[in-house]
Design a protein around this motif. Structure first.
Motif, PDB file in Angstrom:
ATOM      1  N   CYS A 155     -18.650  67.987 109.931  1.00  0.00           N
ATOM      2  CA  CYS A 155     -18.131  69.345 109.740  1.00  0.00           C
ATOM      3  C   CYS A 155     -16.665  69.305 109.325  1.00  0.00           C
ATOM      4  O   CYS A 155     -15.910  68.417 109.735  1.00  0.00           O
ATOM      5  N   LYS A 171     -14.740  76.315 117.193  1.00  0.00           N
ATOM      6  CA  LYS A 171     -15.466  75.539 116.193  1.00  0.00           C
ATOM      7  C   LYS A 171     -15.822  74.146 116.716  1.00  0.00           C
ATOM      8  O   LYS A 171     -16.947  73.662 116.530  1.00  0.00           O
ATOM      9  N   LYS A 234     -21.023  70.716 106.579  1.00  0.00           N
ATOM     10  CA  LYS A 234     -20.764  72.037 107.155  1.00  0.00           C
ATOM     11  C   LYS A 234     -19.279  72.357 107.026  1.00  0.00           C
ATOM     12  O   LYS A 234     -18.424  71.501 107.291  1.00  0.00           O
ATOM     13  N   SER A 236     -16.401  75.398 108.112  1.00  0.00           N
ATOM     14  CA  SER A 236     -16.116  76.616 108.855  1.00  0.00           C
ATOM     15  C   SER A 236     -14.634  76.935 108.719  1.00  0.00           C
ATOM     16  O   SER A 236     -13.783  76.080 108.964  1.00  0.00           O
ATOM     17  N   SER A 258     -21.979  77.038 105.359  1.00  0.00           N
ATOM     18  CA  SER A 258     -20.627  77.586 105.491  1.00  0.00           C
ATOM     19  C   SER A 258     -20.587  78.762 106.457  1.00  0.00           C
ATOM     20  O   SER A 258     -21.473  79.628 106.441  1.00  0.00           O
ATOM     21  N   SER A 259     -19.552  78.763 107.276  1.00  0.00           N
ATOM     22  CA  SER A 259     -19.251  79.893 108.157  1.00  0.00           C
ATOM     23  C   SER A 259     -17.843  80.367 107.841  1.00  0.00           C
ATOM     24  O   SER A 259     -16.919  79.551 107.731  1.00  0.00           O
ATOM     25  N   GLU A 469     -19.886  83.030 115.404  1.00  0.00           N
ATOM     26  CA  GLU A 469     -19.354  82.008 116.298  1.00  0.00           C
ATOM     27  C   GLU A 469     -19.452  82.510 117.726  1.00  0.00           C
ATOM     28  O   GLU A 469     -19.187  83.676 118.002  1.00  0.00           O
ATOM     29  N   GLU A 477     -25.327  77.375 114.022  1.00  0.00           N
ATOM     30  CA  GLU A 477     -24.607  77.064 112.794  1.00  0.00           C
ATOM     31  C   GLU A 477     -24.431  75.550 112.604  1.00  0.00           C
ATOM     32  O   GLU A 477     -24.095  75.084 111.512  1.00  0.00           O
TER      33      GLU A 477
END
Length: 490
Positions: A155, A171, A234, A236, A258-259, A469, A477
């Protein structure tokens, strides 16, 4: 109240290098970046300033550590997070002071952030052992379906300066819980808190390379190669909408999950049947948390005409009673804004509104002297088309617009490209449900000025972001679902 000796001790204890592969090291080119105290404009210290090569080293370290953390027993990952939770509480005073020095928020509020940040560690330590799967009989009875949830992989995190610890734990905690290694780039204004937290996780037993921290002033040059490389799966990001859009476009090159938690333009609606005192109390929380420098901050106040005068007078009185100063001083409620750019933006937005016809009930002028201070400000008769009603303020300014009906308030609240959070005060259940169901945002504060909670899903709609989140969905996620078809002959 702290002393200079306390401040120097805390600053001297913080690692100032890059944290890559479980060790502290300088930038490969020896570059450093200054960290400033926004209350004085003075330099606190300097930290390593990563180059693109450093960024790729961090990615390689995370990629190498990914099999190790993915193979760890869920309980082992859970206990690492729980130990980190305990360590945050043991070191709370030093972490809070460090945050106050580099970010400006009052010491008591900084301690509150450490507690809030720690709750993500505790919450996801519990979620780590609850990652489930499934077993199902196919409709025709001839196959069995097995579903497995596995770590998404490496990530990449980019966090903002306004909550330098909580935005990181929000995160990192689910990533560790799910079994994902990561690279995190904190904001250049506030790298020290994340560097201190990296040491906390190392002390808690996180494997080398499972978390890598790179400070970078040239974020674009460092982050783009990482996102386009392919080894990270990933991304974020928490921050502004324009930067989020750019990162999303870069992440799309390798179809990274993606966040995004992006900008907000929260409305604060007070209807004529509201408990005005409760609404003022909620407004103080929603507006003044973190000096208004929060994506969840109440940005636009729409107050129904029947209670507008009372609400405005009481809010102005409360705002005017707040003490402005350096966050380390006794009794201070409001610290400085983060930097000169932030101060200039707030100053310009207020000037634009006043030029368009708004009146200043209290505040309205930046303070003279060192530091980036702006006083708590209440504006009335704010034109709907003023910039204050369309741009994220990120400062202690409450612009009030009077509306005639609940429908007018609802229409005004939805007239934005953002959709993170809105606040509503009313004692009528039907009105509350009608407005809550029709507000275009990911979160609603109904008769409360605080929505953030690690046990609840945080996120927005429209241009305020993608994904959630926290809460029971927060770990999703970081997990991929794998389906195994099993032949069955009876």
């Amino acid at each position: 109240m702290t002393t200079n000796a306390d401040e120097r001790r805390v600053l001297d204890a913080v690692p100032t290098g890059l944290f890559i592969g479980g060790r502290w090291r300088p930038a490969e080119n020896g570059a450093t970046a200054k960290v400033e105290d926004p209350a004085t404009g003075e330099v606190l210290t300097e930290v390593a300033d990563a180059s693109p090569a450093d960024g790729m080293d961090a990615l390689a370290a995370a990629h190498a550590a990914q099999p190790t953390i993915a193979a760890m027993a869920p309980r082992e990952r859970s206990e690492i997070l729980r130990r980190a939770y305990d360590l945050l509480h043991e070191r709370i005073d030093d972490l809070a002071l460090l945050m106050t020095l580099e970010m400006g928020k009052p010491f008591a509020e900084a301690k509150g952030e450490v507690v809030y940040a720690s709750e993500f560690l505790r919450w996801f330590s519990e979620e780590a052992v609850r990652i489930d799967g499934g077993y199902q009989v196919a409709p025709n009875g001839q196959t069995r379906f097995l579903t497995i949830r596995q770590p998404v992989g490496v990530c990449v995190f980019v966090t903002p300066w306004n909550f330098p610890l909580a935005m990181g734990t929000r995160k990192i905690a689910p990533a560790v819980a799910a079994g994902c290694a990561s690279v995190i780039k904190p904001a250049p204004q506030t790298p020290l808190t994340m560097l201190a937290f990296a040491q906390v996780l190392a002390d808690a037993g996180l494997p080398d390379g499972a978390l890598n921290v790179i400070n970078a002033t040239d974020a674009g040059a460092v982050m783009e190669p990482i996102l386009r490389d392919g080894r990270a799966r990933k991304m974020s990001f928490t921050g502004s909408t324009p930067v989020g859009k750019l990162l999303l476009s870069q992440a799309s090159d390798k179809v990274m999950r993606s966040s995004l938690e992006l900008g907000g333009n929260a409305s604060f609606i007070v209807l004529d049947d509201a408990d005005v005192d409760a609404a003022v109390e909620g407004a103080m929380i929603a507006k003044m948390r973190n000096m208004g420098e929060a994506c969840t901050a109440a940005n636009r106040f729409y107050v129904q005409r029947g209670v507008a005068e009372e609400f405005t007078a009481k809010l102005a009185e409360r705002m005017g009673a707040l003490k402005v100063g350096r966050g380390t001083e006794e009794g201070v409620n409001v610290g400085p804004l983060i930097d000169a750019k932030g101060l200039d933006k707030v100053t310009d937005l207020v000037a634009d509104a006043v030029a368009a016809g708004a009146s200043v009930a209290i505040g309205g002028r930046a303070q003279d002297g060192p530091g980036y201070f702006y006083p708590p400000t209440v504006l009335t008769d704010v034109p709907v088309n003023s910039r204050l009603n369309h741009e994220e303020i990120f400062g202690p300014v409450a612009p009030i617009t009077v509306v005639d009906s609940a429908d007018d308030a609802l229409a005004a609240a939805n007239a934005t490209e953002f959709g993170l959070v809105n606040y509503v005060y009313t004692r009528d259940l039907n009105r509350a449900l009608h407005i809550a169901e029709n507000l275009e945002s990911g979160m609603i504060g109904l008769n409360t000025g605080l929505v953030s909670n690690p046990a609840a899903p945080f996120g927005g709609v429209k241009e305020s972001g993608l994904g959630r989140e926290g809460g029971t969905v927060g770990i999703d996620e970081f997990l991929e679902t794998k389906y195994v078809a099993i032949g069955y002959s009876g």
